[in-house]
Design a protein around this motif. Sequence first.
Motif, PDB file in Angstrom:
ATOM      1  N   MET A   1       0.825  -1.209   0.000  1.00 27.45           N
ATOM      2  CA  MET A   1       0.000   0.000   0.000  1.00 27.45           C
ATOM      3  C   MET A   1       0.863   1.264   0.000  1.00 27.45           C
ATOM      4  SD  MET A   1      -2.950  -1.170  -0.347  1.00 27.45           S
ATOM      5  CE  MET A   1      -3.646   0.479  -0.388  1.00 27.45           C
TER       6      MET A   1
ATOM      7  N   ARG B   1       0.563   4.227  -2.790  1.00 30.19           N
ATOM      8  CA  ARG B   1       0.353   5.639  -2.430  1.00 30.19           C
ATOM      9  C   ARG B   1       1.493   6.521  -2.930  1.00 30.19           C
ATOM     10  NH1 ARG B   1      -1.994   3.309   2.305  1.00 30.19           N
ATOM     11  NH2 ARG B   1       0.029   3.229   3.341  1.00 30.19           N
TER      12      ARG B   1
ATOM     13  N   GLN C   1      -6.811  -1.067  -2.703  1.00 32.47           N
ATOM     14  CA  GLN C   1      -6.870  -1.601  -1.348  1.00 32.47           C
ATOM     15  C   GLN C   1      -7.836  -2.781  -1.268  1.00 32.47           C
ATOM     16  OE1 GLN C   1      -7.015   1.312   1.766  1.00 32.47           O
ATOM     17  NE2 GLN C   1      -8.077  -0.063   3.177  1.00 32.47           N
TER      18      GLN C   1
END
Length: 381
Positions: free
Chosen positions: A320, A324, A347
């Motif tokens: 993750m 990002r 996600q």
Amino acid sequence: MDDTESSIKINAKFKSIVDFNLALAIYEKQYFTNIVIHKSDILKPPNTKEDIIQFKYKRATFICKYGLQKVSRSRGIRKTSSLRKNCIFKLVVHLVKYTSGHYLVIHKLDDIHTNHELDEKLFKLLPKQRQLSPSKRQFVEQSLSIKGNKVKIQEVILKTGKMITLKDIHNIGSNLNKPSNNILFNVYQQLKEDNGAIVEIIEENNQLMGIFYQDSNMSHNLKFYPEVLFIDATYKLNNIGMPLFILLVIDSHGQSQIAALWLVKGETYCCVKGCCDILKKHNDINKIKVIIGDKDLADRQALFESFPNANIQICIFHVMCSFRSEITTLKRNITGEDVVTVLTTLQKLVYARSESEYNMLFCTYKFEFATGAKIFRYQLA
């Protein structure tokens, strides 16, 4: 010092490097400056006879601490500071053989100081003069070890007439926190007392770099639950400020169990590779199918080399983080709304509970976003 001039002046002779250094120290205190080596021709064995090796230099040139400035090749964008102010002081010594023996002789002396003051207060602030005696340094180290106030420590030292800055005290404290070979060796000795445990050290260039530890319970855990191995490190949470690698497996109840511990000086390729080799030596690693760790390149390279048949993956947290980091308005030329939508869908992909759920979300991501194709090629292709 018989037949030897102790003061710094032209043609002065010194029977040893010790006598010369003593005379130089007296000169420094008289004129409130530091004299440093500029260039030298050092005597080296085995080509040098034992009776003259004590002189250290065949010839040497000394200059003032405020001496020649280095010629900078930079464009002057970054501001730098230096003590050098082109002081013209120069002292040249040669090793000369006389009938009475060898001497270090001052061959040339330009005893003129320019472009700086010969001031006692400034002299005491120079790094060489701020060096602490063994007893004073021991006092500072002991005070810092019990969390003493640095300002109060400075006040105590200043009362003795010795100059010391808060930066000096901070540096001494930093050196105290660095792991030493003695600390690692003491830990190794204590762990060796655990009968039946595998305790081995990792070395590089005769330096102790880390300790591998695996007791009988840990060996049992890895033997019976080897399929998935988790590897990660705590970041300097112990008293000696060293990373502790924890290797975990998942038992039949879904609970994590420790498979091995690595205490190392740093999260480097050398340390990780050394511990992996010890793990392979004492355990059957052929049944390890998946290894999950962090994204550190040094660690991962060592894992790839040590476990070529295992699938090396990174954990969900770092997956993750990567998403990002890479999916932003600037990097992907998309709107803020698109960023939120894409990250939310990714996600859901990461946390999909079944293959069918994953495939459904995957198709949604690929075909429904107007900008999905570009991101799809980068992230998932």
